[in-house]
Design a protein around this motif. Structure first.
Motif, PDB file in Angstrom:
ATOM      1  N   GLU A  80       0.975  -1.185  -0.155  1.00  0.00           N
ATOM      2  CA  GLU A  80      -0.175  -0.005  -0.044  1.00  0.00           C
ATOM      3  C   GLU A  80       0.900   1.399  -0.002  1.00  0.00           C
ATOM      4  O   GLU A  80       2.019   1.086   0.610  1.00  0.00           O
ATOM      5  CB  GLU A  80      -0.989   0.073   1.027  1.00  0.00           C
ATOM      6  N   VAL A  81       0.548   2.229  -0.687  1.00  0.00           N
ATOM      7  CA  VAL A  81       1.293   3.423  -0.896  1.00  0.00           C
ATOM      8  C   VAL A  81       0.467   4.771  -0.613  1.00  0.00           C
ATOM      9  O   VAL A  81      -0.688   4.646  -1.265  1.00  0.00           O
ATOM     10  CB  VAL A  81       1.946   3.609  -2.594  1.00  0.00           C
TER      11      VAL A  81
ATOM     12  N   GLN B 176       6.549  -2.627  -8.765  1.00  0.00           N
ATOM     13  CA  GLN B 176       5.418  -2.228  -8.908  1.00  0.00           C
ATOM     14  C   GLN B 176       5.610  -0.466  -9.285  1.00  0.00           C
ATOM     15  O   GLN B 176       6.543   0.302  -8.733  1.00  0.00           O
ATOM     16  CB  GLN B 176       4.588  -2.235  -7.931  1.00  0.00           C
ATOM     17  N   HIS B 177       4.555   0.015 -10.188  1.00  0.00           N
ATOM     18  CA  HIS B 177       4.637   1.276 -10.698  1.00  0.00           C
ATOM     19  C   HIS B 177       3.498   2.011 -10.361  1.00  0.00           C
ATOM     20  O   HIS B 177       2.274   1.614 -10.256  1.00  0.00           O
ATOM     21  CB  HIS B 177       4.892   1.326 -12.169  1.00  0.00           C
ATOM     22  N   PHE B 178       3.855   3.451  -9.874  1.00  0.00           N
ATOM     23  CA  PHE B 178       2.314   3.882  -9.222  1.00  0.00           C
ATOM     24  C   PHE B 178       2.490   5.411  -9.724  1.00  0.00           C
ATOM     25  O   PHE B 178       3.831   6.156 -10.079  1.00  0.00           O
ATOM     26  CB  PHE B 178       2.543   4.155  -7.506  1.00  0.00           C
TER      27      PHE B 178
ATOM     28  N   THR C 227      -3.408  11.660  -4.399  1.00  0.00           N
ATOM     29  CA  THR C 227      -3.901  10.437  -5.138  1.00  0.00           C
ATOM     30  C   THR C 227      -2.824   9.470  -5.469  1.00  0.00           C
ATOM     31  O   THR C 227      -1.862  10.019  -5.998  1.00  0.00           O
ATOM     32  CB  THR C 227      -4.800  10.778  -6.357  1.00  0.00           C
ATOM     33  N   VAL C 228      -3.105   8.011  -5.088  1.00  0.00           N
ATOM     34  CA  VAL C 228      -1.917   7.149  -5.716  1.00  0.00           C
ATOM     35  C   VAL C 228      -2.814   6.135  -6.474  1.00  0.00           C
ATOM     36  O   VAL C 228      -3.792   5.448  -6.225  1.00  0.00           O
ATOM     37  CB  VAL C 228      -1.395   6.411  -4.482  1.00  0.00           C
ATOM     38  N   THR C 229      -2.121   5.942  -7.596  1.00  0.00           N
ATOM     39  CA  THR C 229      -2.794   5.048  -8.633  1.00  0.00           C
ATOM     40  C   THR C 229      -1.787   4.154  -9.082  1.00  0.00           C
ATOM     41  O   THR C 229      -0.931   4.495  -9.538  1.00  0.00           O
ATOM     42  CB  THR C 229      -3.668   5.659  -9.867  1.00  0.00           C
TER      43      THR C 229
END
Length: 588
Positions: free
Chosen positions: A47-48, A146-148, A155-157
């Motif tokens: 989780e970021v 993993q890329h965000f 906002t984090v996607t």
């Protein structure tokens, strides 16, 4: 036995694709009792959260009996398309001795990491997070990234991995430089000639020289030219593949095939077969090895060509003086010019044998044919055994100890196959089955996928990364970058004789130079681009960066001496003094 060796040579090209077969072998060996492992996404749930304009929280929920390595975390941040520096604050970790990486720090149950961005997150940013973990039951996952996308509002996607990169290409095409071509051809020729003195090539050359003792002038000349054709065509073929891959956007360099564990294992098997043949376990035939009187036979020509091909294959871990400049020039020029440089490299490598075949004076230095030839032939088996052991060590560093153990078992079964083949009759059917089993064991990746290369560095050494290097340079620290690999014989020789000695370690500390290691044993695109960016196509590569961030690095030769490195340290030290003096003079 010819069928067995032919199968082994075909396997050289296909073994690197053996992951599927390896999975089947693991199931066969493990049976129904093999443990079931979670997918990596379930074992480590990330989780970021953006806490403020400079702080990002990363929280991993780790499944029971699974853990994450602290040293394997990597973070890359880009703000509005431009790289940004980040630092990580890690929580306390559990110290343990790991089967794969030795003494490490790991996290069970959870890992809560705080990232601090030096640049405020006032524009959209992209964050790439790399981590790696294992299960107590024995499985070690490959590194996962993993890329965000992060926005200033918090906002984090999560996004898919980028499929195309718009960074500096691996090959930077330059205008055709015909004026430098003769000089580069000369450097390539000299580098190829020096390759014959490298420990990986010398045993092969010795076998060919030995074969001249009982041959006529006509046969000697003919076979030396066929050997030359094998060397030159092999270099041109490797160059064509290398240039094609680079033009397709793949960042690869000289010796790239040795970054495939399958190729390394197949080459180790080939050396084992050759060594057992020289020891007299089996006779492979004059048309394959061209030893002794078999050279006089017409069927010996394919053997001379094959020996040339083999000489090029085993030369790939070695780099001779003059080669780096010539090959770096070759990959920046049009294909025709690049291929001509590689052809000159091949001619240089074949030249000593050609000269020997035509020089009566050189041949006159050889003793008369006799029992010594058989003794020398058997003695030359031991360097081949040594090369096989070294290649198995490289494969173990690339994959892991379980794979290396499986390959050693395969080498044992392959030796049995050769013994059974020599008995003839129905036993040759068992020999074929043993050979197939050996190839299957060589394909098995077992429980380890990632190896140990670069996992632990000597005290005082740092793992290279572009971000760390930039940070050190901005802080005004001199840096030495050692681009190396376990399969690079020249690199290992330089490290043993010069770089990792107590005297040199003390010299680096005395001059305050940070020692960084870029390990290219396994393929790493960032390292490949770093090498290409300095006009080189292979390793070793040694760069000494002064403390002045604006100063260009010193490019050291590929064959090092103590004096060479000490002089570079002194030059950097002088520049450091000047930088410090100028800084002091500029203060109010």
């Amino acid at each position: 036995m010819r069928a067995l060796l032919a199968a082994l040579l075909v396997f050289t090209a296909s073994l690197s694709l053996g992951q599927t077969l390896g999975s089947s072998s693991a199931q066969l060996l493990g049976g129904d009792a093999a443990p079931e492992f979670l997918p990596v996404e379930e074992a480590y749930q990330l989780e970021v959260a953006v806490e403020d304009t400079q702080n990002v929280r990363l929280y991993w929920q780790i499944a029971d009996s699974y853990y994450l390595y602290q040293h394997a975390f990597k973070f890359k941040l880009e703000i509005d398309g431009s790289p940004a520096s980040v630092s990580a604050d890690f929580p306390p970790a559990l110290e343990r001795n790991d089967e794969y990486f030795g003494d490490v720090s790991v996290y069970y149950n959870n890992a809560d990491v705080q990232l601090l961005s030096e640049q405020p997150l006032e524009k959209p940013a992209q964050l790439a997070i790399t981590f790696q973990g294992c299960a107590d039951a024995g499985l070690c996952y490959p590194p996962k990234t993993q890329h965000f996308t992060l926005t200033p509002s918090g906002t984090v996607t999560e996004i898919a991995a980028p499929t195309a990169r718009k960074k500096v290409p691996a090959v930077r095409e330059q205008p055709t430089d015909l004026g430098s071509l003769p000089y580069m051809l000369l450097l390539a020729f000299l580098g190829g000639a020096i390759l014959n003195l490298m420990p990986c090539v010398f045993p092969i050359l010795s076998l060919k020289v030995l074969s001249f003792a009982r041959s006529t002038d006509h046969d000697r000349h003919l076979h030396s030219w066929v050997y030359t054709a094998g060397v030159v065509l092999s270099f041109v073929a490797i160059a064509a593949v290398l240039i094609s891959l680079q033009q397709a956007g793949k960042a690869v360099g000289w010796g790239f095939q040795l970054q495939s564990p399958g190729f390394v294992i197949a080459l180790a098997y080939l050396f084992l077969v050759m060594g057992l043949s020289l020891s007299g376990l089996v006779q492979l035939g004059g048309n394959l090895m061209n030893i002794g009187s078999g050279l006089a036979q017409r069927n010996g020509l394919p053997g001379s060509f094959f020996t040339g091909v083999l000489a090029v294959v085993v030369a790939s871990p070695c780099t001779a003086p003059f080669m780096g400049t010539a090959l770096g020039f070759a990959i920046t020029q049009p294909a025709a010019i690049g291929l001509s440089v590689f052809a000159a490299l091949g001619l240089g490598m074949a030249a000593p044998l050609l000269l020997f075949s035509y020089s009566g004076g050189a041949r006159g230095l050889m003793p008369k044919p006799g029992a010594w030839m058989e003794t020398l032939k058997q003695f030359l088996a031991f360097p081949l055994y040594g090369a096989a052991i070294w290649l198995l060590w490289v494969a173990g560093r690339q994959t892991g100890v379980n794979t290396m153990a499986a390959v050693l078992a395969g080498a044992l079964v392959l030796s049995m196959a050769m013994w059974l083949w020599g008995l003839g009759g129905w036993k040759r059917g068992l020999a074929v089955l043993c050979a197939l089993l050996a190839l299957s064991l060589a394909s098995w990746r077992g429980l380890d996928q990632n190896g140990m290369a670069g996992a632990s560095l000597a005290k005082g050494k740092l793992t290279w990364s572009e971000q760390t290097l930039d940070t050190l340079r901005r802080d005004g620290k001199p840096v030495f970058v050692d681009v190396t690999a376990d399969w690079c014989i020249t690199c290992l020789a330089n490290e043993s004789a010069v770089l990792l000695t107590d005297t040199m370690t003390a010299a680096f500390e005395e001059h305050g130079v940070v020692y960084m290691v870029a390990d290219w044993t396994n393929y790493d695109e960032d390292i490949a681009r770093f090498i290409s960016g300095h006009g080189r196509t292979g390793i070793p590569l040694y760069l000494m960066y002064p403390a002045d961030p604006a100063a260009k690095p010193l490019l050291l030769p590929q064959i090092l001496t103590n004096d060479t490195v000490l002089e570079a340290l002194e030059a950097v030290s002088i520049k450091n003094t000047l930088v410090a003096r100028n800084f002091a003079d500029d203060r109010p």
